[in-house]
Scaffold this active site. Structure first.
Site, PDB file in Angstrom:
ATOM      1  CG  ASP A  89      -1.997   0.853   1.026  1.00  0.00           C
ATOM      2  OD1 ASP A  89      -3.239   0.541   0.972  1.00  0.00           O
ATOM      3  OD2 ASP A  89      -1.587   2.308   1.090  1.00  0.00           O
ATOM      4  CB  ILE A  90       0.802   4.215  -2.249  1.00  0.00           C
ATOM      5  CG1 ILE A  90       1.971   5.241  -2.551  1.00  0.00           C
ATOM      6  CG2 ILE A  90      -0.391   5.060  -1.967  1.00  0.00           C
ATOM      7  CD1 ILE A  90       1.650   5.673  -4.005  1.00  0.00           C
ATOM      8  CG  ASN A 137     -12.606  -0.755   3.568  1.00  0.00           C
ATOM      9  OD1 ASN A 137     -13.119  -1.435   4.517  1.00  0.00           O
ATOM     10  ND2 ASN A 137     -11.736  -0.044   3.463  1.00  0.00           N
ATOM     11  CG  HIS A 172     -14.367   3.852   5.951  1.00  0.00           C
ATOM     12  ND1 HIS A 172     -14.133   5.333   6.203  1.00  0.00           N
ATOM     13  CD2 HIS A 172     -15.118   3.246   6.709  1.00  0.00           C
ATOM     14  CE1 HIS A 172     -15.186   5.467   7.189  1.00  0.00           C
ATOM     15  NE2 HIS A 172     -15.488   4.354   7.565  1.00  0.00           N
ATOM     16  CD  GLN A 173     -14.748  -0.450  -2.865  1.00  0.00           C
ATOM     17  OE1 GLN A 173     -16.008  -0.636  -2.703  1.00  0.00           O
ATOM     18  NE2 GLN A 173     -14.072  -1.181  -3.788  1.00  0.00           N
ATOM     19  CG  HIS A 189      -8.774  -2.667  -2.357  1.00  0.00           C
ATOM     20  ND1 HIS A 189      -9.698  -1.926  -3.255  1.00  0.00           N
ATOM     21  CD2 HIS A 189      -8.553  -2.045  -1.370  1.00  0.00           C
ATOM     22  CE1 HIS A 189      -9.925  -0.821  -2.419  1.00  0.00           C
ATOM     23  NE2 HIS A 189      -9.482  -0.885  -1.294  1.00  0.00           N
TER      24      HIS A 189
HETATM   25  P1  5GP Z   1      -9.779   1.540   0.408  1.00  0.00           P
HETATM   26  O1  5GP Z   1     -10.235   2.579   1.332  1.00  0.00           O
HETATM   27  O2  5GP Z   1     -10.438   1.668  -1.036  1.00  0.00           O
HETATM   28  O3  5GP Z   1     -10.101   0.229   1.015  1.00  0.00           O
HETATM   29  O4  5GP Z   1      -8.290   1.458   0.518  1.00  0.00           O
HETATM   30  C1  5GP Z   1      -7.572   2.010  -0.754  1.00  0.00           C
HETATM   31  C2  5GP Z   1      -6.042   1.827  -0.483  1.00  0.00           C
HETATM   32  O5  5GP Z   1      -5.389   2.043  -1.776  1.00  0.00           O
HETATM   33  C3  5GP Z   1      -5.710   2.718   0.512  1.00  0.00           C
HETATM   34  O6  5GP Z   1      -4.973   2.274   1.605  1.00  0.00           O
HETATM   35  C4  5GP Z   1      -4.487   3.547  -0.443  1.00  0.00           C
HETATM   36  O7  5GP Z   1      -3.428   3.857   0.324  1.00  0.00           O
HETATM   37  C5  5GP Z   1      -4.269   2.580  -1.432  1.00  0.00           C
HETATM   38  N1  5GP Z   1      -3.697   3.195  -2.759  1.00  0.00           N
HETATM   39  C6  5GP Z   1      -4.439   4.223  -3.255  1.00  0.00           C
HETATM   40  N2  5GP Z   1      -3.645   4.748  -4.351  1.00  0.00           N
HETATM   41  C7  5GP Z   1      -2.355   3.729  -4.539  1.00  0.00           C
HETATM   42  C8  5GP Z   1      -1.599   3.675  -5.340  1.00  0.00           C
HETATM   43  O8  5GP Z   1      -1.498   4.298  -6.605  1.00  0.00           O
HETATM   44  N3  5GP Z   1      -0.551   2.821  -5.131  1.00  0.00           N
HETATM   45  C9  5GP Z   1      -0.741   1.914  -4.116  1.00  0.00           C
HETATM   46  N4  5GP Z   1       0.416   1.100  -3.862  1.00  0.00           N
HETATM   47  N5  5GP Z   1      -1.658   1.909  -3.105  1.00  0.00           N
HETATM   48  C10 5GP Z   1      -2.752   2.866  -3.475  1.00  0.00           C
END
Ligand code: 5GP
Length: 139
Positions: free
Chosen positions: A30-31, A86, A92-93, A99
């Site tokens: 995760d980034i 999520n 919180h998605q 993922h």
């Molecule tokens: P969500 O809130 O949708 O469950 O989580 C999305 C996740 O994707 C977040 O933890 C966010 O840091 C990660 N993320 C978003 N954009 C990128 C990206 O460009 N690269 C990586 N490696 N992770 C990302």
């Protein structure tokens, strides 16, 4: 299905720290990690929510998930972790490509912190839900 940041990572348009790839799945760091080792496991098929996955794509995620967790536990030395998945903005998605987060929990502050506002199950609601869910499962 509109393109997301994760389809761009899958196609190589955007770089990522890949840790795993097979025919159906892909995993990368995760980034913005909540803790060291915070990893995302995704299906290659670009669907937004978990219930939209085929049995085959879901099984592929389930097959690799424990192995990936073992590798993260081994690599970080942190034995505790949360699995987070999520679905939808209110849940919180932020990225609308399925993922699964694997989030090491090294201590009380780092990693996932959960607010869990639980209340006792209402018996009438439980009965109604069991009927509806078991019916839906048969359809
Ligand atoms: P969500 O809130 O949708 O469950 O989580 C999305 C996740 O994707 C977040 O933890 C966010 O840091 C990660 N993320 C978003 N954009 C990128 C990206 O460009 N690269 C990586 N490696 N992770 C990302």
């Amino acid at each position: 299905m509109p393109e997301t940041i994760f389809t761009k990572i899958l196609s190589g348009t955007i770089p990522a720290h890949k840790v795993h790839e097979d025919h159906h799945t892909f995993a990368f760091l995760d980034i913005n990690p909540l803790s060291p080792g915070h990893t995302l496991l995704i299906p290659k098929v670009p669907v937004a929510k978990l219930h939209e996955l085929s049995d085959e794509a879901a099984a592929a995620l389930g097959r690799v998930l424990p192995r990936l967790c073992r590798a993260i536990v081994h690599a970080t030395g942190i034995p505790d972790y949360n699995i987070l998945q999520n679905n939808g903005s209110p849940a919180h998605q932020a990225v609308f490509h399925v993922h699964i987060h694997i989030i090491p929990k090294p201590n009380a502050t780092q990693g996932l912190n959960i607010h869990w506002p639980a209340s006792p199950l209402d018996p009438a609601l439980a009965k109604s839900l069991v009927t509806k869910i078991t019916t839906a499962l048969r359809e």
